[in-house]
Design a protein around this motif. Structure first.
Motif, PDB file in Angstrom:
ATOM      1  N   LEU A   1       0.997  -1.333  -0.007  1.00 38.49           N
ATOM      2  CA  LEU A   1      -0.032   0.138  -0.159  1.00 38.49           C
ATOM      3  C   LEU A   1       0.934   1.281  -0.119  1.00 38.49           C
ATOM      4  CD1 LEU A   1      -2.732  -1.160   2.648  1.00 38.49           C
ATOM      5  CD2 LEU A   1      -2.981  -0.746   0.104  1.00 38.49           C
ATOM      6  N   ALA A   2       1.999   1.279   0.876  1.00 37.08           N
ATOM      7  CA  ALA A   2       2.626   2.562   0.988  1.00 37.08           C
ATOM      8  C   ALA A   2       3.362   2.890  -0.332  1.00 37.08           C
ATOM      9  CB  ALA A   2       3.836   2.314   2.187  1.00 37.08           C
TER      10      ALA A   2
ATOM     11  N   GLY B   1     -19.154   5.252  -7.603  1.00 40.05           N
ATOM     12  CA  GLY B   1     -18.565   4.100  -7.891  1.00 40.05           C
ATOM     13  C   GLY B   1     -17.286   3.659  -6.836  1.00 40.05           C
ATOM     14  N   VAL B   2     -16.699   4.810  -6.865  1.00 36.55           N
ATOM     15  CA  VAL B   2     -15.442   4.975  -5.899  1.00 36.55           C
ATOM     16  C   VAL B   2     -16.119   4.917  -4.317  1.00 36.55           C
ATOM     17  CG1 VAL B   2     -13.367   6.193  -4.762  1.00 36.55           C
ATOM     18  CG2 VAL B   2     -13.909   6.263  -7.213  1.00 36.55           C
ATOM     19  N   ALA B   3     -16.933   5.467  -4.105  1.00 44.89           N
ATOM     20  CA  ALA B   3     -17.657   5.398  -2.658  1.00 44.89           C
ATOM     21  C   ALA B   3     -18.227   3.960  -2.704  1.00 44.89           C
ATOM     22  CB  ALA B   3     -18.533   6.592  -2.568  1.00 44.89           C
TER      23      ALA B   3
ATOM     24  N   TYR C   1      -8.483   1.092   5.948  1.00 42.88           N
ATOM     25  CA  TYR C   1      -8.141   2.335   6.006  1.00 42.88           C
ATOM     26  C   TYR C   1      -7.234   2.585   4.826  1.00 42.88           C
ATOM     27  CZ  TYR C   1     -11.509   3.617   9.762  1.00 42.88           C
ATOM     28  OH  TYR C   1     -12.597   3.641  10.710  1.00 42.88           O
ATOM     29  N   GLY C   2      -6.362   1.825   4.975  1.00 44.04           N
ATOM     30  CA  GLY C   2      -4.945   2.062   4.225  1.00 44.04           C
ATOM     31  C   GLY C   2      -5.410   1.888   2.710  1.00 44.04           C
ATOM     32  N   VAL C   3      -6.175   0.609   2.453  1.00 40.66           N
ATOM     33  CA  VAL C   3      -6.672   0.696   0.978  1.00 40.66           C
ATOM     34  C   VAL C   3      -7.526   1.733   0.535  1.00 40.66           C
ATOM     35  CG1 VAL C   3      -8.410  -1.004  -0.133  1.00 40.66           C
ATOM     36  CG2 VAL C   3      -6.490  -1.984   1.402  1.00 40.66           C
ATOM     37  N   SER C   4      -8.270   2.156   1.481  1.00 38.32           N
ATOM     38  CA  SER C   4      -9.314   3.388   1.075  1.00 38.32           C
ATOM     39  C   SER C   4      -8.626   4.305   0.640  1.00 38.32           C
ATOM     40  CB  SER C   4     -10.001   3.666   2.347  1.00 38.32           C
ATOM     41  OG  SER C   4     -10.932   2.457   2.508  1.00 38.32           O
TER      42      SER C   4
ATOM     43  N   ALA D   1      -6.672   8.191  -3.530  1.00 36.51           N
ATOM     44  CA  ALA D   1      -5.457   8.801  -4.270  1.00 36.51           C
ATOM     45  C   ALA D   1      -5.560   8.394  -5.861  1.00 36.51           C
ATOM     46  CB  ALA D   1      -4.216   8.206  -3.773  1.00 36.51           C
ATOM     47  N   PHE D   2      -5.880   7.084  -6.201  1.00 34.32           N
ATOM     48  CA  PHE D   2      -5.697   6.678  -7.416  1.00 34.32           C
ATOM     49  C   PHE D   2      -7.078   7.448  -8.143  1.00 34.32           C
ATOM     50  CE2 PHE D   2      -6.918   3.524 -10.791  1.00 34.32           C
ATOM     51  CZ  PHE D   2      -5.788   3.541 -11.490  1.00 34.32           C
TER      52      PHE D   2
END
Length: 347
Positions: A134-135, A335-337, A197-200, A205-206
């Motif tokens: 993720l980082a 869609g992102v949400a 949370y990290g994935v979100s 960002a993407f």
């Protein structure tokens, strides 16, 4: 052990390394050109030799480190090598100057992945790999986002995926050299929820990397028409905020002129219609690319219209070297949400 969250020293090193890669992106072309100018005949040998030396040294170190769980660790090393070969094929252009930068980029993100992995290795399970992934991915997104706004550099989703390949290869290598005690992760909320949370954050960002629709282009057109009356874009500073609206407009001007010169009146006409609808200020304003406004004279436009007596169908512009998506912002962000909500619900 989960109570040992991370190694702050390694994390600091990873952040500094990622910041250095991102911060150097405006200068990488200048650095490459300087090396080429200083060593025109040895350029390939210097860069290629440095990369080859680093790769060989890493492989020797990895092979010397694998003493137990050999099947899994050799498999991970094989995946890293296979990913490197795939990356080289994906980025190959035949242009030495371009390919060299991409190969250096692969090494950079491999190192970033390794440093982040070392930072989270005290977790001693698969979560260390997930957090490092993720980082590293977030660093790649930030890097491409910065490049998207720097004249002379290009930031695109395709390169984000290439960065992800580099990060994945780096993690496969790192986990082969120094694996956690187990590759599984505890399926408990206190472990899964922070990962969610990290994935979100990475997904947001993407998603933020994509922008623009037809209404946005029209609004940008009005804005540029007002601003360029007194301050036309006749100078391009290398280290500055790129006007992507102007860049995209110039792509269409070039494609229109190319098509007209090649006798492809239909494509030239359609490109001109795109320019007139969405990029009219560029047609009437001198720019750093042309001191003469790019609008067709009335006789030329009338001639082109006369040659296109009927509309033969949908036109897909090939002006931009990268796709421009015109999704509805509301639908896109909905869609992102929904994806983020699904991730958070699952964890």
């Amino acid at each position: 052990m989960q109570e040992h969250r991370l190694h702050r020293g390694w994390l600091g090193g990873a952040v500094v390394c990622a910041a250095a890669v991102i911060g150097s992106s405006p200068y990488i072309g200048d650095i490459r050109s300087a090396i080429l100018a200083a060593f025109p005949t040895q350029f390939r040998l210097i860069i290629g030799g440095a990369i080859a030396t680093a790769v060989i040294a890493a492989l020797v170190y990895a092979l010397g480190s694998i003493r137990d769980r050999r099947a899994w660790r050799y498999t991970g090393l094989g995946v890293a090598i296979g990913g490197a070969v795939l990356y080289a094929r994906l980025v190959a252009t035949g242009n030495l100057l371009v390919d060299v930068v991409e190969h250096v980029h692969f090494v950079e993100y491999g190192v970033i992945a390794w440093l982040f992995y070392r930072a989270w290795l005290p977790l001693d399970d698969g979560a260390a790999i997930i957090w490092a992934l993720l980082a590293g991915t977030l660093a790649g997104i930030v890097d491409e986002s910065v490049q998207a706004y720097i004249p002379g550099r290009v930031g695109e989703a395709h390169d984000i995926f290439l960065n992800l390949v580099s990060v994945t290869c780096g993690l496969c290598f790192a986990a082969s050299v120094d694996p956690p005690a187990r590759f599984s992760i505890p399926l408990v909320r206190r472990v899964l929820r922070p990962i969610a949370y990290g994935v979100s954050v990475v997904l947001l960002a993407f998603a933020g990397f994509f922008h623009a629709d037809a209404q946005t282009l029209l609004a940008e057109s009005t804005d540029r028409a007002n601003r360029w009356r007194s301050n036309p874009p006749t100078e391009m500073r290398r280290l500055s905020h790129e006007d992507q609206y102007l860049s995209e407009a110039l792509w269409h001007v070039q494609e229109r002129n190319r098509a007209w010169g090649a006798g492809d009146q239909f494509s030239a006409w359609r490109e001109n219609l795109i320019l007139e609808r969405f990029y009219a200020p560029v047609l009437d304003t001198p720019t750093f690319a042309s001191r003469t406004p790019s609008r067709w004279p009335a006789p030329q436009r009338d001639d082109a219209a006369a040659r296109i007596a009927s509309d033969p169908g949908i036109y897909i512009s090939r002006a931009a070297p990268y796709p421009i998506y015109t999704w509805s912002p509301m639908v896109f962000w909905l869609g992102v949400a929904l994806v983020i909500a699904a991730v958070m619900t699952a964890c």
